[in-house]
Design a protein around this motif. Structure first.
Motif, PDB file in Angstrom:
ATOM      1  N   THR A   1      -4.722   7.777   7.590  1.00  0.00           N
ATOM      2  CA  THR A   1      -3.427   7.358   7.047  1.00  0.00           C
ATOM      3  C   THR A   1      -2.501   8.567   6.925  1.00  0.00           C
ATOM      4  O   THR A   1      -1.315   8.500   7.298  1.00  0.00           O
ATOM      5  CB  THR A   1      -3.609   6.702   5.671  1.00  0.00           C
ATOM      6  OG1 THR A   1      -4.575   5.660   5.776  1.00  0.00           O
ATOM      7  CG2 THR A   1      -2.299   6.159   5.138  1.00  0.00           C
TER       8      THR A   1
ATOM      9  N   LYS B   1      -0.161   5.667  -7.725  1.00  0.00           N
ATOM     10  CA  LYS B   1      -1.307   4.888  -8.234  1.00  0.00           C
ATOM     11  C   LYS B   1      -2.525   5.007  -7.327  1.00  0.00           C
ATOM     12  O   LYS B   1      -3.619   4.585  -7.692  1.00  0.00           O
ATOM     13  CB  LYS B   1      -0.911   3.414  -8.336  1.00  0.00           C
ATOM     14  CG  LYS B   1       0.021   3.111  -9.486  1.00  0.00           C
ATOM     15  CD  LYS B   1       0.364   1.642  -9.505  1.00  0.00           C
ATOM     16  CE  LYS B   1       1.392   1.377 -10.593  1.00  0.00           C
ATOM     17  NZ  LYS B   1       1.977   0.043 -10.486  1.00  0.00           N
ATOM     18  N   ALA B   2      -2.336   5.566  -6.150  1.00  0.00           N
ATOM     19  CA  ALA B   2      -3.452   5.651  -5.203  1.00  0.00           C
ATOM     20  C   ALA B   2      -4.553   6.552  -5.734  1.00  0.00           C
ATOM     21  O   ALA B   2      -4.289   7.608  -6.306  1.00  0.00           O
ATOM     22  CB  ALA B   2      -2.952   6.163  -3.857  1.00  0.00           C
ATOM     23  N   LYS B   3      -5.802   6.120  -5.523  1.00  0.00           N
ATOM     24  CA  LYS B   3      -6.957   6.921  -5.947  1.00  0.00           C
ATOM     25  C   LYS B   3      -7.375   7.873  -4.828  1.00  0.00           C
ATOM     26  O   LYS B   3      -7.974   8.918  -5.080  1.00  0.00           O
ATOM     27  CB  LYS B   3      -8.137   6.005  -6.264  1.00  0.00           C
ATOM     28  CG  LYS B   3      -7.952   5.174  -7.506  1.00  0.00           C
ATOM     29  CD  LYS B   3      -8.311   5.966  -8.732  1.00  0.00           C
ATOM     30  CE  LYS B   3      -8.174   5.086  -9.948  1.00  0.00           C
ATOM     31  NZ  LYS B   3      -8.190   5.852 -11.186  1.00  0.00           N
ATOM     32  N   ALA B   4      -7.096   7.454  -3.592  1.00  0.00           N
ATOM     33  CA  ALA B   4      -7.510   8.262  -2.453  1.00  0.00           C
ATOM     34  C   ALA B   4      -6.668   7.886  -1.244  1.00  0.00           C
ATOM     35  O   ALA B   4      -6.064   6.810  -1.208  1.00  0.00           O
ATOM     36  CB  ALA B   4      -8.990   8.030  -2.134  1.00  0.00           C
ATOM     37  N   ILE B   5      -6.603   8.795  -0.301  1.00  0.00           N
ATOM     38  CA  ILE B   5      -5.889   8.514   0.949  1.00  0.00           C
ATOM     39  C   ILE B   5      -6.787   8.921   2.099  1.00  0.00           C
ATOM     40  O   ILE B   5      -7.434   9.968   2.073  1.00  0.00           O
ATOM     41  CB  ILE B   5      -4.517   9.242   0.994  1.00  0.00           C
ATOM     42  CG1 ILE B   5      -3.759   8.889   2.278  1.00  0.00           C
ATOM     43  CG2 ILE B   5      -4.667  10.754   0.861  1.00  0.00           C
ATOM     44  CD1 ILE B   5      -2.314   9.305   2.287  1.00  0.00           C
ATOM     45  N   ARG B   6      -6.873   8.061   3.100  1.00  0.00           N
ATOM     46  CA  ARG B   6      -7.709   8.369   4.264  1.00  0.00           C
ATOM     47  C   ARG B   6      -7.003   9.404   5.137  1.00  0.00           C
ATOM     48  O   ARG B   6      -5.767   9.419   5.203  1.00  0.00           O
ATOM     49  CB  ARG B   6      -7.961   7.104   5.079  1.00  0.00           C
ATOM     50  CG  ARG B   6      -8.757   6.056   4.340  1.00  0.00           C
ATOM     51  CD  ARG B   6      -9.122   4.879   5.236  1.00  0.00           C
ATOM     52  NE  ARG B   6      -9.780   3.853   4.441  1.00  0.00           N
ATOM     53  CZ  ARG B   6      -9.164   2.858   3.848  1.00  0.00           C
ATOM     54  NH1 ARG B   6      -7.853   2.719   3.973  1.00  0.00           N
ATOM     55  NH2 ARG B   6      -9.837   1.985   3.139  1.00  0.00           N
TER      56      ARG B   6
ATOM     57  N   ASN C   1       0.827  -1.212   0.000  1.00  0.00           N
ATOM     58  CA  ASN C   1       0.000   0.000   0.000  1.00  0.00           C
ATOM     59  C   ASN C   1       0.859   1.259   0.000  1.00  0.00           C
ATOM     60  O   ASN C   1       0.520   2.251  -0.661  1.00  0.00           O
ATOM     61  CB  ASN C   1      -0.935   0.008   1.213  1.00  0.00           C
ATOM     62  CG  ASN C   1      -2.202  -0.793   0.951  1.00  0.00           C
ATOM     63  OD1 ASN C   1      -2.424  -1.250  -0.166  1.00  0.00           O
ATOM     64  ND2 ASN C   1      -2.998  -0.978   1.975  1.00  0.00           N
TER      65      ASN C   1
ATOM     66  N   GLU D   1     -11.564   1.083  -6.672  1.00  0.00           N
ATOM     67  CA  GLU D   1     -11.196   2.342  -6.015  1.00  0.00           C
ATOM     68  C   GLU D   1     -10.826   2.085  -4.561  1.00  0.00           C
ATOM     69  O   GLU D   1      -9.895   2.676  -4.034  1.00  0.00           O
ATOM     70  CB  GLU D   1     -12.384   3.320  -6.068  1.00  0.00           C
ATOM     71  CG  GLU D   1     -12.275   4.302  -7.197  1.00  0.00           C
ATOM     72  CD  GLU D   1     -13.316   5.398  -7.120  1.00  0.00           C
ATOM     73  OE1 GLU D   1     -13.757   5.814  -8.182  1.00  0.00           O
ATOM     74  OE2 GLU D   1     -13.668   5.818  -6.012  1.00  0.00           O
TER      75      GLU D   1
ATOM     76  N   GLU E   1      -9.592  -0.615  -3.359  1.00  0.00           N
ATOM     77  CA  GLU E   1      -8.274  -1.269  -3.315  1.00  0.00           C
ATOM     78  C   GLU E   1      -7.153  -0.258  -3.431  1.00  0.00           C
ATOM     79  O   GLU E   1      -6.064  -0.444  -2.893  1.00  0.00           O
ATOM     80  CB  GLU E   1      -8.149  -2.285  -4.456  1.00  0.00           C
ATOM     81  CG  GLU E   1      -8.806  -3.619  -4.166  1.00  0.00           C
ATOM     82  CD  GLU E   1      -8.873  -4.511  -5.383  1.00  0.00           C
ATOM     83  OE1 GLU E   1      -8.228  -4.174  -6.409  1.00  0.00           O
ATOM     84  OE2 GLU E   1      -9.577  -5.521  -5.323  1.00  0.00           O
ATOM     85  N   LEU E   2      -7.433   0.833  -4.178  1.00  0.00           N
ATOM     86  CA  LEU E   2      -6.393   1.852  -4.362  1.00  0.00           C
ATOM     87  C   LEU E   2      -6.576   3.018  -3.394  1.00  0.00           C
ATOM     88  O   LEU E   2      -6.030   4.091  -3.596  1.00  0.00           O
ATOM     89  CB  LEU E   2      -6.425   2.364  -5.812  1.00  0.00           C
ATOM     90  CG  LEU E   2      -6.008   1.310  -6.859  1.00  0.00           C
ATOM     91  CD1 LEU E   2      -6.216   1.854  -8.266  1.00  0.00           C
ATOM     92  CD2 LEU E   2      -4.552   0.910  -6.669  1.00  0.00           C
ATOM     93  N   THR E   3      -7.328   2.801  -2.338  1.00  0.00           N
ATOM     94  CA  THR E   3      -7.448   3.809  -1.279  1.00  0.00           C
ATOM     95  C   THR E   3      -6.584   3.352  -0.111  1.00  0.00           C
ATOM     96  O   THR E   3      -6.766   2.254   0.412  1.00  0.00           O
ATOM     97  CB  THR E   3      -8.913   3.960  -0.811  1.00  0.00           C
ATOM     98  OG1 THR E   3      -9.685   4.459  -1.890  1.00  0.00           O
ATOM     99  CG2 THR E   3      -9.011   4.931   0.358  1.00  0.00           C
ATOM    100  N   VAL E   4      -5.599   4.194   0.235  1.00  0.00           N
ATOM    101  CA  VAL E   4      -4.659   3.829   1.292  1.00  0.00           C
ATOM    102  C   VAL E   4      -5.074   4.472   2.617  1.00  0.00           C
ATOM    103  O   VAL E   4      -5.371   5.646   2.654  1.00  0.00           O
ATOM    104  CB  VAL E   4      -3.237   4.290   0.904  1.00  0.00           C
ATOM    105  CG1 VAL E   4      -2.244   3.897   1.977  1.00  0.00           C
ATOM    106  CG2 VAL E   4      -2.836   3.668  -0.428  1.00  0.00           C
TER     107      VAL E   4
ATOM    108  N   ILE F   1       1.971   1.840  -3.403  1.00  0.00           N
ATOM    109  CA  ILE F   1       0.898   2.435  -4.215  1.00  0.00           C
ATOM    110  C   ILE F   1       0.917   3.948  -4.049  1.00  0.00           C
ATOM    111  O   ILE F   1       0.730   4.704  -5.019  1.00  0.00           O
ATOM    112  CB  ILE F   1      -0.476   1.848  -3.809  1.00  0.00           C
ATOM    113  CG1 ILE F   1      -0.610   0.406  -4.319  1.00  0.00           C
ATOM    114  CG2 ILE F   1      -1.618   2.694  -4.360  1.00  0.00           C
ATOM    115  CD1 ILE F   1      -1.817  -0.322  -3.781  1.00  0.00           C
ATOM    116  N   LEU F   2       1.157   4.393  -2.810  1.00  0.00           N
ATOM    117  CA  LEU F   2       1.229   5.839  -2.551  1.00  0.00           C
ATOM    118  C   LEU F   2       2.448   6.451  -3.248  1.00  0.00           C
ATOM    119  O   LEU F   2       2.358   7.482  -3.898  1.00  0.00           O
ATOM    120  CB  LEU F   2       1.369   6.083  -1.048  1.00  0.00           C
ATOM    121  CG  LEU F   2       0.106   6.305  -0.232  1.00  0.00           C
ATOM    122  CD1 LEU F   2       0.454   6.518   1.225  1.00  0.00           C
ATOM    123  CD2 LEU F   2      -0.681   7.498  -0.755  1.00  0.00           C
TER     124      LEU F   2
END
Lengths: 72, 212
Positions: A47, A39-44, A31, B207, B209-212, A34-35
């Motif tokens: 996080t 490639k990440a679509k979103a971040i919480r 993960n 989406e 899966e690609l949310t960290v 991915i950041l």
């Protein structure tokens, strides 16, 4: 337009390995990768909060907005 | 007790059994040929109410010149149905339609089984399942058209070999207007709409899966 995460820069500044950061934040290395690779679509927020705490930085140090014109 | 898991296991075994039975039926139809198949039978829907005669020739009249094409008939007063056996020279399409139905049934159970099995794992919303659901939807619609085609063909045969205006002796009507929009067509459309929901679910999962 895109949001770029400058994780490598901060990791280098803090002399921290990716694995260390992943463990501190509580996410997998995959993960984190991915950041790093964008490639990440979103971040919480949770996080982002954990990363800032681990790297002792502000969100602005990590996130950068790059417009299409700048990209070109 | 986890009712969900129980339902999945039950569905899985029902579908496996159905697929097994259909495969057996396919082998039987292919191997037996015309020995046990009523492939030359033509079902004729008649209103037999009020009729007590079990002789098929009392219920329906063969057009002159086509007597050789009709071999025999069978009346089921209880079921209000009449089945006429045509000669070998007349293609009724019965066996072909049955084969198509069995093959389609096998494919349907196979894909449904795939979907049911994946529901027990974390890969329910997957590209494969989306393809399966879309295939089921399209195949239902295509099959309803095939059925419609066969019904139209049988209606043509009935009109060709029998006098449909023979209403003096008995009170009967022949259904020669099959409905295209039967339940399979409508269900096929509904399944395609569900496939759109699957597609959306797949996008959400990607989406996520690609949310960290």
């Amino acid at each position: 337009m895109s949001i770029v995460i400058n994780l490598d820069v901060m990791l280098a500044k803090r002399k921290m390995q990716s694995k260390e950061l992943a463990e501190a934040v509580g996410i997998t290395l995959a993960n984190l990768s991915i950041l790093k690779t964008g490639k990440a679509k979103a971040i919480r927020f949770s996080t982002l909060n954990a990363i800032c705490e681990a790297l002792d930085c502000q969100p602005a140090d990590l996130l950068e907005f790059v417009s299409d014109e700048t990209d070109q | 007790m986890n009712w969900n898991k129980l339902l999945i296991v039950y569905s899985k075994y029902v579908l496996i059994l159905t697929r097994f039975v259909l495969l057996g039926a396919l082998v039987f139809v292919v191997v037996s040929g015309d020995r046990y198949m009523e492939s030359h039978m033509l079902p004729v829907q008649l209103d037999l109410s009020g009729s007590t005669s079990a002789d098929w020739s009392d219920q329906i009249k063969v057009r002159s010149g086509y007597e050789d094409s009709v071999v025999n008939g069978r009346v089921h007063l209880r079921n209000q149905s009449l089945r006429v056996e045509m000669s070998d020279s007349v293609f009724t399409g019965g066996k072909v339609q049955l084969l198509i139905m069995i093959v389609w049934g096998i494919l349907l159970t196979h894909f449904l089984l795939g979907i049911v099995k994946s529901s027990a794992t974390n890969s329910f919303f997957s590209a494969k399942n989306l393809w399966r659901v879309r295939f089921i939807g399209f195949s239902l619609i295509v099959y309803s058209f095939i059925e419609y085609g066969f019904e139209k063909y049988r209606a043509y045969l009935i009109d060709r070999f029998f006098e449909s205006d023979f209403i003096e002796a008995t009170n009967f009507s022949v259904n020669i207007l099959p409905s295209l929009f039967d339940s399979k067509f409508v269900i096929g459309v509904i399944v395609l709409i569900v496939a759109q929901a699957f597609d959306h679910g797949l996008k959400l999962e990607r989406e996520q899966e690609l949310t960290v």
